[in-house]
Write a protein that holds these residues in place. Structure first.
Motif, PDB file in Angstrom:
ATOM      1  N   GLU A  45       0.897  -1.151   0.089  1.00  0.00           N
ATOM      2  CA  GLU A  45       0.002  -0.057   0.036  1.00  0.00           C
ATOM      3  C   GLU A  45       0.608   1.151   0.083  1.00  0.00           C
ATOM      4  O   GLU A  45       1.965   1.291   0.698  1.00  0.00           O
ATOM      5  N   ARG A  46       0.281   2.292  -0.721  1.00  0.00           N
ATOM      6  CA  ARG A  46       0.932   3.311  -0.685  1.00  0.00           C
ATOM      7  C   ARG A  46      -0.296   4.581  -0.502  1.00  0.00           C
ATOM      8  O   ARG A  46      -1.280   4.444  -1.323  1.00  0.00           O
ATOM      9  N   ARG A  55      -2.842   3.903  -3.285  1.00  0.00           N
ATOM     10  CA  ARG A  55      -2.483   2.914  -4.436  1.00  0.00           C
ATOM     11  C   ARG A  55      -1.793   1.579  -3.925  1.00  0.00           C
ATOM     12  O   ARG A  55      -1.339   1.489  -2.753  1.00  0.00           O
ATOM     13  N   LEU A  56      -2.372   0.537  -4.417  1.00  0.00           N
ATOM     14  CA  LEU A  56      -2.021  -0.803  -4.024  1.00  0.00           C
ATOM     15  C   LEU A  56      -1.211  -1.324  -5.116  1.00  0.00           C
ATOM     16  O   LEU A  56      -1.415  -1.479  -6.009  1.00  0.00           O
ATOM     17  N   PHE A  57       0.259  -1.447  -5.038  1.00  0.00           N
ATOM     18  CA  PHE A  57       1.165  -1.667  -5.947  1.00  0.00           C
ATOM     19  C   PHE A  57       1.386  -3.525  -5.918  1.00  0.00           C
ATOM     20  O   PHE A  57       1.227  -4.071  -4.634  1.00  0.00           O
ATOM     21  N   PHE A  58       1.936  -4.025  -6.939  1.00  0.00           N
ATOM     22  CA  PHE A  58       2.219  -5.611  -6.848  1.00  0.00           C
ATOM     23  C   PHE A  58       3.819  -5.774  -7.065  1.00  0.00           C
ATOM     24  O   PHE A  58       4.322  -5.073  -7.717  1.00  0.00           O
ATOM     25  N   LYS A  59       4.042  -6.940  -6.154  1.00  0.00           N
ATOM     26  CA  LYS A  59       5.410  -7.477  -6.239  1.00  0.00           C
ATOM     27  C   LYS A  59       5.224  -8.671  -6.907  1.00  0.00           C
ATOM     28  O   LYS A  59       4.400  -9.639  -6.276  1.00  0.00           O
ATOM     29  N   ASN A  60       6.277  -9.396  -7.482  1.00  0.00           N
ATOM     30  CA  ASN A  60       6.347 -10.664  -7.649  1.00  0.00           C
ATOM     31  C   ASN A  60       6.906 -11.433  -6.563  1.00  0.00           C
ATOM     32  O   ASN A  60       7.498 -10.932  -5.447  1.00  0.00           O
ATOM     33  N   GLU A 103      -1.744   4.673 -15.140  1.00  0.00           N
ATOM     34  CA  GLU A 103      -0.546   4.727 -14.459  1.00  0.00           C
ATOM     35  C   GLU A 103       0.489   3.934 -14.732  1.00  0.00           C
ATOM     36  O   GLU A 103       0.044   2.792 -14.940  1.00  0.00           O
ATOM     37  N   PRO A 104       1.652   4.401 -14.501  1.00  0.00           N
ATOM     38  CA  PRO A 104       2.986   3.381 -14.571  1.00  0.00           C
ATOM     39  C   PRO A 104       2.729   2.244 -13.572  1.00  0.00           C
ATOM     40  O   PRO A 104       2.281   2.527 -12.485  1.00  0.00           O
ATOM     41  N   GLU A 297      14.213   0.727 -12.643  1.00  0.00           N
ATOM     42  CA  GLU A 297      13.151   2.028 -13.341  1.00  0.00           C
ATOM     43  C   GLU A 297      11.732   1.780 -12.481  1.00  0.00           C
ATOM     44  O   GLU A 297      11.171   2.889 -12.431  1.00  0.00           O
ATOM     45  N   ALA A 298      11.348   0.407 -12.341  1.00  0.00           N
ATOM     46  CA  ALA A 298      10.116   0.118 -11.898  1.00  0.00           C
ATOM     47  C   ALA A 298       9.978   0.825 -10.314  1.00  0.00           C
ATOM     48  O   ALA A 298       9.051   1.333  -9.961  1.00  0.00           O
ATOM     49  N   ARG A 299      11.158   0.184  -9.781  1.00  0.00           N
ATOM     50  CA  ARG A 299      11.130   0.725  -8.372  1.00  0.00           C
ATOM     51  C   ARG A 299      11.076   2.278  -8.090  1.00  0.00           C
ATOM     52  O   ARG A 299      10.496   2.845  -7.298  1.00  0.00           O
ATOM     53  N   SER A 300      11.992   2.842  -9.160  1.00  0.00           N
ATOM     54  CA  SER A 300      11.750   4.608  -8.976  1.00  0.00           C
ATOM     55  C   SER A 300      10.642   5.120  -9.500  1.00  0.00           C
ATOM     56  O   SER A 300      10.153   6.107  -8.693  1.00  0.00           O
ATOM     57  N   LEU A 301       9.710   4.253 -10.202  1.00  0.00           N
ATOM     58  CA  LEU A 301       8.516   4.945 -10.530  1.00  0.00           C
ATOM     59  C   LEU A 301       7.575   4.931  -9.036  1.00  0.00           C
ATOM     60  O   LEU A 301       6.537   5.744  -8.999  1.00  0.00           O
ATOM     61  N   VAL A 302       7.867   3.598  -8.415  1.00  0.00           N
ATOM     62  CA  VAL A 302       6.924   3.404  -7.415  1.00  0.00           C
ATOM     63  C   VAL A 302       7.279   4.420  -6.130  1.00  0.00           C
ATOM     64  O   VAL A 302       6.328   5.092  -5.474  1.00  0.00           O
ATOM     65  N   GLU A 303       8.564   4.708  -6.089  1.00  0.00           N
ATOM     66  CA  GLU A 303       9.164   5.430  -5.145  1.00  0.00           C
ATOM     67  C   GLU A 303       8.574   6.994  -5.431  1.00  0.00           C
ATOM     68  O   GLU A 303       8.662   7.887  -4.370  1.00  0.00           O
ATOM     69  N   SER A 304       8.506   7.412  -6.667  1.00  0.00           N
ATOM     70  CA  SER A 304       8.083   8.731  -6.757  1.00  0.00           C
ATOM     71  C   SER A 304       6.554   9.014  -6.576  1.00  0.00           C
ATOM     72  O   SER A 304       6.168  10.125  -6.428  1.00  0.00           O
ATOM     73  N   VAL A 305       5.734   8.041  -6.415  1.00  0.00           N
ATOM     74  CA  VAL A 305       4.137   8.221  -5.705  1.00  0.00           C
ATOM     75  C   VAL A 305       4.372   8.609  -4.403  1.00  0.00           C
ATOM     76  O   VAL A 305       5.017   8.257  -3.658  1.00  0.00           O
ATOM     77  N   SER A 306       3.651   9.919  -4.445  1.00  0.00           N
ATOM     78  CA  SER A 306       3.546  10.348  -2.925  1.00  0.00           C
ATOM     79  C   SER A 306       2.536   9.520  -2.149  1.00  0.00           C
ATOM     80  O   SER A 306       1.518   9.031  -2.347  1.00  0.00           O
ATOM     81  N   ASN A 307       3.228   9.393  -0.998  1.00  0.00           N
ATOM     82  CA  ASN A 307       2.451   8.352   0.243  1.00  0.00           C
ATOM     83  C   ASN A 307       2.446   9.232   1.184  1.00  0.00           C
ATOM     84  O   ASN A 307       3.442   9.498   1.873  1.00  0.00           O
ATOM     85  N   ARG A 308       1.351   9.203   1.708  1.00  0.00           N
ATOM     86  CA  ARG A 308       0.853  10.014   2.943  1.00  0.00           C
ATOM     87  C   ARG A 308       0.845   9.304   4.242  1.00  0.00           C
ATOM     88  O   ARG A 308       0.602   9.678   5.286  1.00  0.00           O
ATOM     89  N   CYS A 309       1.138   7.706   4.016  1.00  0.00           N
ATOM     90  CA  CYS A 309       1.078   6.950   5.366  1.00  0.00           C
ATOM     91  C   CYS A 309       2.220   5.889   5.081  1.00  0.00           C
ATOM     92  O   CYS A 309       2.426   5.885   3.676  1.00  0.00           O
TER      93      CYS A 309
END
Length: 315
Positions: A45-46, A55-60, A103-104, A297-309
């Motif tokens: 979660e982000r 946002r709910l991101f997925f990992k393998n 969204e990416p 690059e995928a990690r950078s895309l996720v880290e760029s998402v603003s997370n308020r928690c």
């Protein structure tokens, strides 16, 4: 495209074929009985739930970020009627959650309209969605392609799934389902297919093979499904939804052809052979796709998402 085909055959969720047979006890059969699904996908979660930035991101299994739209294989087993389903909305809940196709890496988010988070109304006598609701990965209903059977173009989304099993699933789960049939909803002039499916690990899954079995073992469920989709937008001030085929549910064979067609549309989308519009095709595992990106690059895309928690994995 050569790199795309092995991906589509790859079984990331359950071992199949000879390797699977080798794991079975002597005399056992590798049929469609209950399966212990391996936890090969995790979610993270982000942002704050019930907020526009959630946002709910997925990992393998390796812990790398992936797209649930593009990187999770459509089929679990090429020989059987078993598909991966990404759960967006657990049964009996109201928040309209969906794969963020524009969204990416396509995380799950809550739909927003006119600046407000969307929730479906309770359609009497039900509470929220009456099935576990989600989508098949690696499918796309092309908004520029007119369906021969409905005479309407697609709705620009992955194909939707109504999972009718007895368990309430969790948002972000990737479950194995077998397809039983399909309903053709016509939503504002667009074809919006609704697959009817059941989790292969459901206690009653062995009784369900086609749409007639739903009528037999869950009487009233298909009628409730028609009514739900017909009326659920009326509280928003919209008219009743319409259906192709006079609201008739088509059988498994018909549904499998629809899935095949939407999968072909997705392949064209990922290879940049059609107009995808604002659809974001960033992926980590379709190596021949012009939209392929590295794990970094995928990690950078996720880290760029603003997370308020603080971020935290769900499962």
């Amino acid at each position: 495209m050569r790199a795309l085909l092995p991906l589509l055959r790859t079984n990331w969720a359950w071992p199949v074929g000879a390797a699977a047979a080798a794991r079975l006890p002597r005399g056992a059969s590798a049929g469609l009985g209950p399966r212990r699904t391996m936890a090969l996908y995790r979610t993270e979660e982000r942002g704050q739930p019930h907020s526009p930035d959630y946002r709910l991101f997925f990992k393998n299994v390796a812990g790398h970020y992936i797209s649930p739209f593009h990187d999770i294989p459509l089929k679990v087993d090429s020989e059987e009627n078993v598909f991966n389903m990404v759960v967006e909305v657990p049964r009996w809940t109201n928040a309209k959650m969906e794969i963020a196709t524009k969204e990416p890496l396509n995380p799950i988010k809550q739909d927003v309209k006119d600046g407000k988070l969307r929730y479906v109304a309770n359609i009497f006598p039900h509470k929220g969605y009456i099935w576990n609701y989600g989508a098949l990965p690696q499918t796309w209903e092309d908004p520029h392609r007119k369906d021969k059977s409905t005479d309407c173009c697609g709705d620009n989304d992955p194909i939707d799934v109504c999972e009718i099993g007895s368990k309430v699933l969790s948002r972000g789960e990737v479950v194995h389902v077998k397809i039983l049939g399909v309903l053709a909803l016509i939503d504002q002039g667009e074809t919006d297919w609704k697959l009817i499916a059941i989790n292969v690990n459901d206690p009653e899954a062995s009784k369900f093979h086609d749409i007639e079995d739903v009528k037999k073992y869950k009487p009233g469920y298909l009628e409730a499904t028609i009514n739900w989709f017909r009326f659920y937008k009326i509280p928003e001030g919209k008219p009743e939804n319409q259906f192709a085929f006079n609201g008739e549910f088509k059988n498994k064979a018909f549904a499998l052809e629809i899935i095949k067609s939407t999968h072909e549309c997705w392949k064209a989308l990922l290879m940049d052979k059609c107009d995808g519009g604002a659809i974001n095709c960033t992926n980590v595992q379709v190596c021949d796709s012009p939209f392929h990106c590295s794990q970094e690059e995928a990690r950078s895309l996720v880290e760029s998402v603003s997370n308020r928690c603080p971020k935290h994995p769900l499962f």
